[in-house]
Scaffold this motif. Sequence first.
Motif: not given
Length: 156
Positions: A69-92
């Motif tokens: 509800d209030t500003p808490i982030f910088d303009k640019n924020v470091a984000v890390k996403e870790v996906f567990q997937s079935p074999q053979g997925a590609v993320f890009n």
Amino acid sequence: MKKIFAATVLASTALTAHANSLATSPLVGARYSLDAYSIDTAGNTTLLPGRQISKSNSTHRLCWQVVSDTPIFDKNVAVKEVFQSPQGAVFNDGKSIVQSSFDGTKHTVTTLVNSINQSAIQRCWQFDGGDPTGIYKLDAEIAGFALPSQTFTIVP
């Protein structure tokens, strides 16, 4: 099996309308949600039941967000996403650093995300015909703060 980051901007009101799906995050005063949506060409969103994304429907997206509800982030924020997937997925998404396991079951996506009015972070992913069906798991971090693990399903 190229994953495309959906650069669709969803109306915050459409996502925050689903307050019952929001959970308290480790970020003070912020709410975290992950849901599946159908987004038409006019930008209208429809919540899909059960976090199921059809890889054959180009309007389906997996979106997650953290809203305060209030500003808490910088303009640019470091984000890390870790996906567990079935074999053979590609993320890009064309701009992030992506590290995938040899068998294509674990994918770490790191990037800088522009915050929305320093009060929200949002990421959306689109899946296509080359993606394996099954249950996926997402663990996300924002500026080093871990968010609760979430699961979703890719269907034909």
